[in-house]
Write a protein that holds these residues in place. Sequence first.
Motif, mmCIF file in Angstrom:
data_model
loop_
_atom_site.group_PDB
_atom_site.id
_atom_site.type_symbol
_atom_site.label_atom_id
_atom_site.label_comp_id
_atom_site.label_asym_id
_atom_site.label_seq_id
_atom_site.Cartn_x
_atom_site.Cartn_y
_atom_site.Cartn_z
ATOM 1 N N UNK A 1 37.923 44.470 37.976
ATOM 2 C CA UNK A 1 37.224 43.888 36.819
ATOM 3 C C UNK A 1 35.967 43.121 37.221
ATOM 4 N N UNK A 2 35.764 42.932 38.515
ATOM 5 C CA UNK A 2 34.613 42.177 39.016
ATOM 6 C C UNK A 2 33.496 43.142 39.388
ATOM 7 N N UNK A 3 32.250 42.868 39.001
ATOM 8 C CA UNK A 3 31.140 43.750 39.396
ATOM 9 C C UNK A 3 31.069 43.900 40.913
ATOM 10 N N UNK A 4 30.698 45.091 41.363
ATOM 11 C CA UNK A 4 30.703 45.391 42.783
ATOM 12 C C UNK A 4 29.792 44.468 43.575
ATOM 13 N N UNK A 5 28.669 44.056 42.991
ATOM 14 C CA UNK A 5 27.742 43.197 43.730
ATOM 15 C C UNK A 5 28.281 41.786 43.935
ATOM 16 N N UNK A 6 29.367 41.441 43.213
ATOM 17 C CA UNK A 6 30.035 40.165 43.481
ATOM 18 C C UNK A 6 31.164 40.331 44.503
ATOM 19 N N UNK A 7 31.611 41.549 44.694
ATOM 20 C CA UNK A 7 32.621 41.829 45.710
ATOM 21 C C UNK A 7 31.997 41.796 47.098
ATOM 22 N N UNK A 8 30.834 42.416 47.243
ATOM 23 C CA UNK A 8 30.184 42.509 48.551
ATOM 24 C C UNK A 8 28.678 42.635 48.364
ATOM 25 N N UNK A 9 27.953 42.230 49.385
ATOM 26 C CA UNK A 9 26.501 42.405 49.436
ATOM 27 C C UNK A 9 26.156 42.870 50.844
ATOM 28 N N UNK A 10 26.110 44.160 51.016
ATOM 29 C CA UNK A 10 25.973 44.715 52.357
ATOM 30 C C UNK A 10 24.539 44.740 52.854
ATOM 31 N N UNK A 11 23.612 44.158 52.100
ATOM 32 C CA UNK A 11 22.275 43.890 52.643
ATOM 33 C C UNK A 11 22.310 42.722 53.622
ATOM 34 N N UNK A 12 23.332 41.891 53.474
ATOM 35 C CA UNK A 12 23.475 40.721 54.335
ATOM 36 C C UNK A 12 24.169 41.099 55.633
ATOM 37 N N UNK A 13 24.065 40.274 56.656
ATOM 38 C CA UNK A 13 24.692 40.602 57.942
ATOM 39 C C UNK A 13 26.211 40.543 57.888
ATOM 40 N N UNK A 14 26.833 41.156 58.880
ATOM 41 C CA UNK A 14 28.288 41.133 58.995
ATOM 42 C C UNK A 14 28.770 39.697 59.116
ATOM 43 N N UNK A 15 29.829 39.381 58.392
ATOM 44 C CA UNK A 15 30.347 38.020 58.378
ATOM 45 C C UNK A 15 29.818 37.205 57.216
ATOM 46 N N UNK A 16 28.929 37.790 56.442
ATOM 47 C CA UNK A 16 28.369 37.093 55.276
ATOM 48 C C UNK A 16 28.524 37.954 54.024
ATOM 49 N N UNK A 17 27.962 39.163 54.040
ATOM 50 C CA UNK A 17 27.954 39.992 52.841
ATOM 51 C C UNK A 17 29.170 40.877 52.679
ATOM 52 N N UNK A 18 29.785 41.335 53.785
ATOM 53 C CA UNK A 18 31.006 42.134 53.668
ATOM 54 C C UNK A 18 32.152 41.234 53.212
ATOM 55 N N UNK A 19 32.959 41.748 52.300
ATOM 56 C CA UNK A 19 34.084 40.988 51.731
ATOM 57 C C UNK A 19 33.627 39.622 51.221
ATOM 58 N N UNK A 20 32.473 39.602 50.589
ATOM 59 C CA UNK A 20 31.885 38.334 50.136
ATOM 60 C C UNK A 20 32.819 37.558 49.215
ATOM 61 N N UNK A 21 33.507 38.256 48.320
ATOM 62 C CA UNK A 21 34.387 37.565 47.383
ATOM 63 C C UNK A 21 35.524 36.852 48.109
ATOM 64 N N UNK A 22 36.055 37.466 49.172
ATOM 65 C CA UNK A 22 37.146 36.830 49.915
ATOM 66 C C UNK A 22 36.641 35.662 50.747
ATOM 67 N N UNK A 23 35.405 35.714 51.182
ATOM 68 C CA UNK A 23 34.828 34.575 51.909
ATOM 69 C C UNK A 23 34.709 33.366 50.991
#
Length: 665
Positions: free
Chosen positions: A574-596
Amino acid sequence: MSTVISIHTIIKGVKDDRSELSTAQSQYDLTRRSHCDLTRRSRARPNKSGIEKKPLVLEDDIKAALQRRGPDSLGTKIVKLYSDGSEFSGELLFIGATLQLRGVNPVVQPLTDELGNVLVYNGEIYGGNQFKSDSNDTEILMQSLERCCSCVSNENVGSTACSEGHIESVPQLLSKIRGPWALIYWQDSSKTLWFGRDAFGRRSLLVHWPTLDDSRLLLSSVSPPSSTKKPYDIEEEKGKTELDFWEELSCGVYSVCITPLKMDGCLVGEVKKHGWTDVGLKELITWERTGIEPKPENLSCYFSECPLIQHDVVSDFSSESDCLRSVPLATANKVLKALTESVKRRTSLNRIYQVYLGNHSQGGYAPIAVLFSGGLDSMIIAALLHQCIDSEYEIDMLNVSFDGESAPDRISARAGLKELQKIAPSRRWNLVEIDADLLKLTFETKHVMTLINPSKTYMDLNIGLALWLAAGGDGWLYQETSGNDGIQYQRVKFKSMARILLVGSGADEQCAGYGRHKTKFRNKSWLGLHEEMKLDMQRIWKRNLGRDDRCISDNGKEARFPFLDEDVIRTLLDIPLWEIADLDKPSGVGDKKILREVARLLGLDEVALLPKRAIQFGSRIARESNRKNFGSNRAANQASAGSVAIHRHHQTETMLMPELPETQI
């Protein structure tokens, strides 16, 4: 659990009335193995030289393999089948081994009733069927199945009672269950064998379809060692094709209506695969989300109305677009709530398990353990587990390393322990350090090769061996001691007695945690990322969950997956994909962004910045395996070692080069 149909069996084919998760492989196998003139199972089949061959899989082998999974009880039930003329035609053998975690009194499987029905069940019911918290869900399910009609077709049962006066069919009942399950059920009134596994494949179920070499239909949670010694060939128009004895049963509900055939004492059964009937479940299976590709006007409108989480531990945003792509506080809280409820459902301690803990522990004890790397997923699970169980309980965190203190997962686990102690100083956290030397694990490696079957790549073996050792819980613990020199820490042997193991499977698939997700996003943007994540979720049963369940359960433990709870999956979709992850950002920041962001809400600021590491790399087993089997990491990389198949012949290992990766289920 296991069922053996020891009969002269003819499989007529398969009717498949579901499209979401049907697999071409299963349909192909059923079709090409149908209409065989098979040998009666009351005697061994002679080979070309006239010498009778023993079946590859023996009853005692299956019992031994199952009892490692369910050490509390072992039971069998035989159902004899007769033709219309009361001539004996064959039998069904049901075997059930139980790991008792729910209910008040011990329950021995298979379960039977006065109607002649038989049930073997491996699963947990967290919703969709009414039962009291202290009830045994297998007994409740058996009672519900008794009330189901004997209609094999879903079309015969609608919102009103069918012609038999029953409200629902077996597929309708099973579609409502919330939680992991695999089952085999004999419905005596219709002479129908029902079997299957939940829509995400969170419990293992293997199948051997009848062949000329072994005409039995076998269903089992695990493969015994005897069936992995040698593959067999079948004749086709193009020549011989080598087959494994077992295959992963694809997710779904199946039925075989068995009809005795007067001629030659055969039994004829038509396999049918039934569709899921629950609308909500079908939506989860299709795994579609409405918000895939962000539009500038939607982003600015949406975020201007939502407070953002403050990123004190992350460097200042470099542009306005960075700020727009942050996660709203309400969204992160929604995910946190769903995960909390998921962990709570999976950590409720029934009375019978509390009695077991009291009898098998001295002093403090941990009823539940976490497969722990110190990474983002396991840290979130550990923090939520702390919130969900009583303060009197300890929490075991199982960490495996093939490189001692130098493995990345050992380093992050020790750092994670310190962070957990900061947010929950009163809790007793047990970091169980399990050290392994791959060169000394010859017997263990062969055993795990049996467990991962029919998976057969070096990557499967590496992951399976790491999971099997971790689930065993046999390691070292730093114990605090007081002396003249003050507080000191002594490393002592320790074995976790927890029978429930929480695992972070499903987090990477749903939140874009894999490197291939970044590659797909770079090449095909948001839509390509969504399709890759969807593919991962729809094949997780085949690539991960069956193998993982078999390796963990072999230690008499039950794996539970909080990230694969139906409500968690629904919330993330139900959450927009761009709130789940932002893969323009480096690893450790944008991947799995929602869980971070969820980690930050839990006070886990340090782990919120850690990059993703798979268990085979974090534990260093992949490196050690590459050196052992390929000579070096470089040679392994050149050979694409992760997808190289281990080919078993006469107890030796050879390599088969990988085929092209799967592109569909």
